[in-house]
Design a protein around this motif. Structure first.
Motif, PDB file in Angstrom:
ATOM      1  N   ASN A 138       1.232  -1.889  -0.306  1.00 21.47           N
ATOM      2  CA  ASN A 138      -0.191   0.059   0.035  1.00 21.47           C
ATOM      3  C   ASN A 138       1.223   0.883  -0.282  1.00 21.47           C
ATOM      4  OD1 ASN A 138      -0.004   0.852   2.703  1.00 21.47           O
ATOM      5  ND2 ASN A 138      -0.250  -1.061   3.206  1.00 21.47           N
ATOM      6  N   ALA A 139       0.093   2.203  -0.218  1.00 26.38           N
ATOM      7  CA  ALA A 139       1.088   3.244  -0.132  1.00 26.38           C
ATOM      8  C   ALA A 139       2.201   4.217   0.921  1.00 26.38           C
ATOM      9  CB  ALA A 139       0.178   4.603  -0.230  1.00 26.38           C
ATOM     10  N   MET A 140       1.559   3.378   2.564  1.00 28.07           N
ATOM     11  CA  MET A 140       2.702   3.458   3.873  1.00 28.07           C
ATOM     12  C   MET A 140       3.773   2.814   3.521  1.00 28.07           C
ATOM     13  SD  MET A 140       1.712   5.985   5.367  1.00 28.07           S
ATOM     14  CE  MET A 140       3.025   5.330   6.762  1.00 28.07           C
ATOM     15  N   ARG A 141       3.706   1.624   3.083  1.00 24.71           N
ATOM     16  CA  ARG A 141       4.658   0.076   2.356  1.00 24.71           C
ATOM     17  C   ARG A 141       6.259   1.031   2.516  1.00 24.71           C
ATOM     18  NH1 ARG A 141       5.950  -5.043   1.780  1.00 24.71           N
ATOM     19  NH2 ARG A 141       7.696  -5.432   0.901  1.00 24.71           N
ATOM     20  N   SER A 142       6.800   2.063   1.212  1.00 22.35           N
ATOM     21  CA  SER A 142       7.935   2.749   1.519  1.00 22.35           C
ATOM     22  C   SER A 142       8.395   3.468   2.514  1.00 22.35           C
ATOM     23  CB  SER A 142       7.624   3.522   0.067  1.00 22.35           C
ATOM     24  OG  SER A 142       7.198   2.914  -1.247  1.00 22.35           O
ATOM     25  N   ALA A 143       7.611   4.135   3.293  1.00 19.88           N
ATOM     26  CA  ALA A 143       7.827   5.205   4.281  1.00 19.88           C
ATOM     27  C   ALA A 143       8.452   3.634   5.601  1.00 19.88           C
ATOM     28  CB  ALA A 143       6.624   6.160   4.926  1.00 19.88           C
ATOM     29  N   LEU A 144       7.401   2.902   5.715  1.00 20.60           N
ATOM     30  CA  LEU A 144       7.930   2.533   7.157  1.00 20.60           C
ATOM     31  C   LEU A 144       8.786   1.421   7.195  1.00 20.60           C
ATOM     32  CD1 LEU A 144       3.842   1.496   7.813  1.00 20.60           C
ATOM     33  CD2 LEU A 144       5.719   2.775   9.200  1.00 20.60           C
ATOM     34  N   TYR A 145       8.753   1.168   5.441  1.00 20.56           N
ATOM     35  CA  TYR A 145       9.560  -0.556   5.293  1.00 20.56           C
ATOM     36  C   TYR A 145      10.911  -0.089   4.187  1.00 20.56           C
ATOM     37  CZ  TYR A 145       6.551  -2.468   8.133  1.00 20.56           C
ATOM     38  OH  TYR A 145       5.900  -2.530   9.498  1.00 20.56           O
ATOM     39  N   ASP A 146      10.211  -0.045   2.996  1.00 15.15           N
ATOM     40  CA  ASP A 146      11.119  -0.406   1.810  1.00 15.15           C
ATOM     41  C   ASP A 146      12.563   1.099   2.106  1.00 15.15           C
ATOM     42  OD1 ASP A 146       9.470  -2.744   1.412  1.00 15.15           O
ATOM     43  OD2 ASP A 146       8.597  -1.148  -0.185  1.00 15.15           O
ATOM     44  N   ASP A 147      11.885   2.107   1.966  1.00 11.61           N
ATOM     45  CA  ASP A 147      12.755   3.147   1.788  1.00 11.61           C
ATOM     46  C   ASP A 147      13.384   3.711   3.233  1.00 11.61           C
ATOM     47  OD1 ASP A 147      11.469   4.096  -0.268  1.00 11.61           O
ATOM     48  OD2 ASP A 147      10.678   5.655   0.044  1.00 11.61           O
ATOM     49  N   MET A 148      13.362   2.629   4.065  1.00  7.56           N
ATOM     50  CA  MET A 148      13.538   2.938   5.799  1.00  7.56           C
ATOM     51  C   MET A 148      15.099   2.100   5.843  1.00  7.56           C
ATOM     52  SD  MET A 148      12.665   5.847   7.156  1.00  7.56           S
ATOM     53  CE  MET A 148      11.325   6.769   6.807  1.00  7.56           C
ATOM     54  N   ARG A 149      14.320   0.530   5.512  1.00  8.23           N
ATOM     55  CA  ARG A 149      15.524  -0.904   6.342  1.00  8.23           C
ATOM     56  C   ARG A 149      16.429  -1.098   5.050  1.00  8.23           C
ATOM     57  NH1 ARG A 149      10.960  -5.032   6.236  1.00  8.23           N
ATOM     58  NH2 ARG A 149      10.982  -5.629   3.135  1.00  8.23           N
ATOM     59  N   PRO A 150      17.552  -0.762   5.972  1.00  6.47           N
ATOM     60  CA  PRO A 150      18.642  -1.017   4.401  1.00  6.47           C
ATOM     61  C   PRO A 150      18.574  -3.002   3.930  1.00  6.47           C
ATOM     62  CG  PRO A 150      19.586   0.302   6.728  1.00  6.47           C
ATOM     63  CD  PRO A 150      18.580  -0.217   6.869  1.00  6.47           C
ATOM     64  N   GLY A 151      18.790  -3.250   3.136  1.00  7.21           N
ATOM     65  CA  GLY A 151      18.759  -4.740   2.981  1.00  7.21           C
ATOM     66  C   GLY A 151      20.590  -5.134   3.658  1.00  7.21           C
ATOM     67  N   LEU A 152      20.794  -6.017   2.251  1.00  7.68           N
ATOM     68  CA  LEU A 152      22.164  -6.954   2.272  1.00  7.68           C
ATOM     69  C   LEU A 152      23.520  -5.170   1.123  1.00  7.68           C
ATOM     70  CD1 LEU A 152      22.198 -10.115   1.053  1.00  7.68           C
ATOM     71  CD2 LEU A 152      23.200  -9.738   3.058  1.00  7.68           C
TER      72      LEU A 152
END
Length: 317
Positions: A138-152
């Motif tokens: 949903n529209a909040m996914r990036s703000a909560l997770y994708d744009d916030m958490r570093p991956g490998l």
């Protein structure tokens, strides 16, 4: 920036933006590992059998024969390994050419000022704050997770080259099918629990589970990862179906999500409902405090002052 507030404005109507049985609650990862390893081998054997039938019908030397032969070879490698494999740190292959990306230029501005509050609107309140599962995209996914958490790994915004993130170093096997990663030992989730290499395998398990109801993830992880090897607490290897250069590897697994096992101790058949309004702790600098999801009104993210990445070259500004 200390906080992000995302407010719901009701008047805005446009936006720019079958293997498991129901069991008692619990992470269930250790029990799942041998089951999933066996499932992947059976799946691969079934695909091999289909390709052999294609090969029998194809003309010798034809494109169809070549493609079937290559598929059989590729799938046969899966029969020789377990999808999930756990080893000691000392078992990490020696003689690898490790990279750390620290020769890349900083892609942030040292003049950036910290602090303050940023407020933004959402046209519709999200139906869930889960990191995965139904309606999570949903529209909040990036703000909560994708744009916030570093991956490998990350990607430098100036050069387009791979840079460190959760991994401080990475290397590949001679055939470029297996990529190895050494994690930052000081990396933690926003609740303070340390990040371990095993958590990447847990992240795959959670998304592959039928409880999560994520058929796309299940298929993607099955077909694009041959093996995940965990070497102690802070190193892992991921084997891909075909050789990949650094950018190809990054596009497939560089941002592979990591999941906190302790948070999913109540994972089970009711996952979708149970975790619907509980934000997952992440590896990033912002988190949602208890009580800061106000349904139908706002979601607030707060900066973690002692975030583990505060002084890292590609995070500090």
């Amino acid at each position: 920036m200390n906080k992000f507030w995302f407010l719901l404005f009701p008047f805005l109507v446009t936006s720019c933006f079958e293997e498991e049985e129901a069991k008692e609650l619990g992470l269930g990862f250790d029990d799942y590992v041998p089951v999933y390893n066996d499932y992947i081998k059976k799946w691969a054997q079934g695909k091999i059998d289909k390709e052999k039938k294609k090969l029998e019908k194809a003309d010798e030397g034809s494109d169809e024969a070549t493609q079937a032969t290559e598929a059989i070879d590729r799938l046969s490698r899966r029969l020789a390994v377990d999808y999930f494999s756990f080893k000691e740190a000392s078992d990490l292959p020696s003689g690898l050419d490790w990279k750390n990306g620290l020769d890349e230029p900083e892609d942030s501005d040292p003049a950036a000022k910290k602090g303050g509050v940023f407020r933004y609107f959402m046209s519709n309140f999200p139906p869930t704050v889960r990191a995965f599962g139904p309606s999570s995209n949903n529209a909040m996914r990036s703000a909560l997770y994708d744009d916030m958490r570093p991956g490998l790994l990350g990607m430098n915004r100036l050069t387009g080259k791979v840079i460190p993130a959760l991994s401080k170093e990475w290397a590949c096997s001679e055939d470029q099918r297996t990529w190895y990663f050494k994690l930052n030992e000081d990396a933690t989730y926003t609740d303070g629990v340390s990040v371990k290499a095993r958590d990447f395998a847990v992240g795959v398990y959670l998304r592959a589970s039928d409880y999560a109801k994520t058929p796309y993830f299940k298929q993607y992880l099955r077909e694009n990862i041959v093996q995940i090897e965990v070497f102690g607490d802070h190193a892992l290897g991921i084997t891909l179906p075909t050789p990949q250069g650094e950018l190809g590897m990054f596009s497939l697994i560089g941002e592979l999500p990591v999941s906190p096992p302790h948070f999913y101790n109540n994972f089970g058949p009711d996952f979708v409902e149970r975790y619907n309004w509980i934000p997952e702790p992440t590896t990033g600098p912002y988190y949602v405090k208890e009580g800061d999801v106000k349904k139908g009104v706002s979601i607030t993210l707060t900066r973690k002052k002692d975030w583990w990445g505060n002084d890292k070259k590609f995070f500090r500004y």
